[in-house]
Design a protein around this motif. Structure first.
Motif, PDB file in Angstrom:
ATOM      1  N   LEU A 134      64.908  -4.169  33.757  1.00 49.64           N
ATOM      2  CA  LEU A 134      64.043  -4.406  32.600  1.00 49.64           C
ATOM      3  C   LEU A 134      64.151  -4.470  31.397  1.00 49.64           C
ATOM      4  O   LEU A 134      63.724  -5.720  30.658  1.00 49.64           O
ATOM      5  CB  LEU A 134      63.426  -2.972  32.739  1.00 49.64           C
ATOM      6  N   LYS A 135      65.490  -4.430  30.809  1.00 42.21           N
ATOM      7  CA  LYS A 135      65.980  -4.181  29.909  1.00 42.21           C
ATOM      8  C   LYS A 135      66.522  -6.117  29.861  1.00 42.21           C
ATOM      9  O   LYS A 135      66.341  -6.094  28.384  1.00 42.21           O
ATOM     10  CB  LYS A 135      67.059  -3.208  29.976  1.00 42.21           C
ATOM     11  N   THR A 136      67.332  -6.371  30.801  1.00 41.34           N
ATOM     12  CA  THR A 136      67.889  -7.403  30.575  1.00 41.34           C
ATOM     13  C   THR A 136      66.518  -8.625  30.060  1.00 41.34           C
ATOM     14  O   THR A 136      66.251  -9.538  28.826  1.00 41.34           O
ATOM     15  CB  THR A 136      68.002  -8.154  31.647  1.00 41.34           C
ATOM     16  N   LEU A 137      65.106  -8.200  30.620  1.00 36.96           N
ATOM     17  CA  LEU A 137      64.203  -9.458  30.446  1.00 36.96           C
ATOM     18  C   LEU A 137      63.284  -9.146  28.486  1.00 36.96           C
ATOM     19  O   LEU A 137      63.149 -10.207  28.282  1.00 36.96           O
ATOM     20  CB  LEU A 137      62.832  -9.173  31.865  1.00 36.96           C
ATOM     21  N   CYS A 138      63.215  -7.944  28.471  1.00 39.46           N
ATOM     22  CA  CYS A 138      62.900  -7.656  27.305  1.00 39.46           C
ATOM     23  C   CYS A 138      63.876  -8.554  26.110  1.00 39.46           C
ATOM     24  O   CYS A 138      63.338  -8.165  25.169  1.00 39.46           O
ATOM     25  CB  CYS A 138      63.205  -5.766  27.509  1.00 39.46           C
ATOM     26  N   GLN A 139      65.188  -7.760  26.647  1.00 32.93           N
ATOM     27  CA  GLN A 139      65.932  -8.636  25.407  1.00 32.93           C
ATOM     28  C   GLN A 139      66.409 -10.130  25.558  1.00 32.93           C
ATOM     29  O   GLN A 139      67.487 -10.841  24.763  1.00 32.93           O
ATOM     30  CB  GLN A 139      67.411  -7.991  25.541  1.00 32.93           C
ATOM     31  N   LYS A 140      65.640 -11.369  26.411  1.00 35.56           N
ATOM     32  CA  LYS A 140      65.361 -12.231  26.296  1.00 35.56           C
ATOM     33  C   LYS A 140      65.281 -12.955  25.137  1.00 35.56           C
ATOM     34  O   LYS A 140      64.016 -12.530  24.486  1.00 35.56           O
ATOM     35  CB  LYS A 140      65.203 -12.942  27.314  1.00 35.56           C
ATOM     36  N   THR A 141      65.856 -13.763  24.371  1.00 37.96           N
ATOM     37  CA  THR A 141      65.211 -15.213  23.135  1.00 37.96           C
ATOM     38  C   THR A 141      64.586 -16.312  23.634  1.00 37.96           C
ATOM     39  O   THR A 141      63.497 -16.206  22.719  1.00 37.96           O
ATOM     40  CB  THR A 141      66.759 -15.077  21.923  1.00 37.96           C
ATOM     41  N   SER A 142      64.670 -16.217  24.868  1.00 35.75           N
ATOM     42  CA  SER A 142      64.079 -17.864  25.085  1.00 35.75           C
ATOM     43  C   SER A 142      63.361 -16.959  26.778  1.00 35.75           C
ATOM     44  O   SER A 142      64.009 -16.330  27.585  1.00 35.75           O
ATOM     45  CB  SER A 142      64.843 -18.847  25.332  1.00 35.75           C
TER      46      SER A 142
END
Ligand code: CTP
Ligand code: CA
Length: 224
Positions: A134-142
């Protein structure tokens, strides 16, 4: 909008859902996991598909049939779940329902660990942290999905913990779930939707009814 039927408000929207537990192997016959049944995530995938969304469901090991019209990808470990989820991007919506194991055994023996070999007591179980999907996807810049919804399974101080978790993860909404009773594996739950602007509490419903309400709320969000 022209061409979108009122009963298909999510037509043209891509939706990614994770569901179920993950399973973290110690050796070929043993693993670390949890009691998640996958029912809530599968119900949400079904509700979203019924509103016309193009749904990809990344599922841990569960005993459930695939909802009609949903693309299902089966995975086992948190690492595999992260990989499959990232590979399914871009998506308009990400709903992180999976009960991802927080830790995995630091080492994975390729042969069954034998009881007889162990001298001097029990083997130590060293753990390492799993990736936070979840956190990984939230932090995506693109490729960050427009609407990211997390789940917070809590046994106490449910709303407080959920609010803190929403901020910590960086997701848009969080669904707080009181799992102190028969929620895990059961057919009912009581959802509280926490957003930036406040909380909405829903009554005790079946997991499918809660899923339908969540799907409708998502459709309303995109309409507004
Ligand atoms: N989640 C995730 N990857 C992880 C752990 C959690 O994607 N490795 C997601 C879950 O799918 C859920 C949300 O994060 O949407 C919250 O999970 P939860 O287990 O409640 O939170 P944690 O941050 O793991 O905190 P804790 O277990 O200590 O309450
Ligand atoms: Ca956790």
């Amino acid at each position: 909008i022209d061409g979108i039927k009122p009963d298909m408000p999510l037509a043209g929207k891509r939706v990614l859902v994770t569901a179920g537990p993950t399973r973290e192997p110690l050796d070929p016959v043993r693993y670390l996991s949890n009691h998640s049944s996958g029912k809530q995530g599968f119900a949400i995938a079904k509700s979203m598909a019924e509103l016309g969304a193009d749904v990809t469901l990344v599922a841990g090991p569960v005993n459930l049939p695939s909802p009609l019209g949903v693309t299902r990808i089966d995975v086992e470990t948190a690492d595999e779940m992260l990989q499959a989820t990232e590979a399914a991007l871009p998506s308009d919506v990400f709903i992180s329902v999976a009960a991802v194991a927080d830790w995995r055994p630091a080492a994975r023996a390729d042969k069954k660990v034998k009881k007889a070999k162990l001298q001097g007591g029990l083997p130590p179980l060293e753990l390492v942290e799993n990736p936070d999907i979840l956190k990984t996807l939230c932090q995506k810049t693109s490729d960050r999905p427009t609407l990211i919804i997390g789940f917070a399974a809590e046994t106490n101080d449910v709303i407080e913990h959920a609010k803190a978790k929403r901020l910590r993860k960086g997701c848009d909404w969080i669904v707080a779930n009181d799992v102190s009773g028969d929620v895990m594996g059961g057919d009912h739950n009581r959802m509280i939707i926490v957003t930036e602007t406040g909380e909405t509490e829903w009554p005790r419903l079946t997991k499918q009814e809660s899923a339908d309400k969540l799907a409708q709320s998502i459709a309303d969000y995109f309409k507004a």
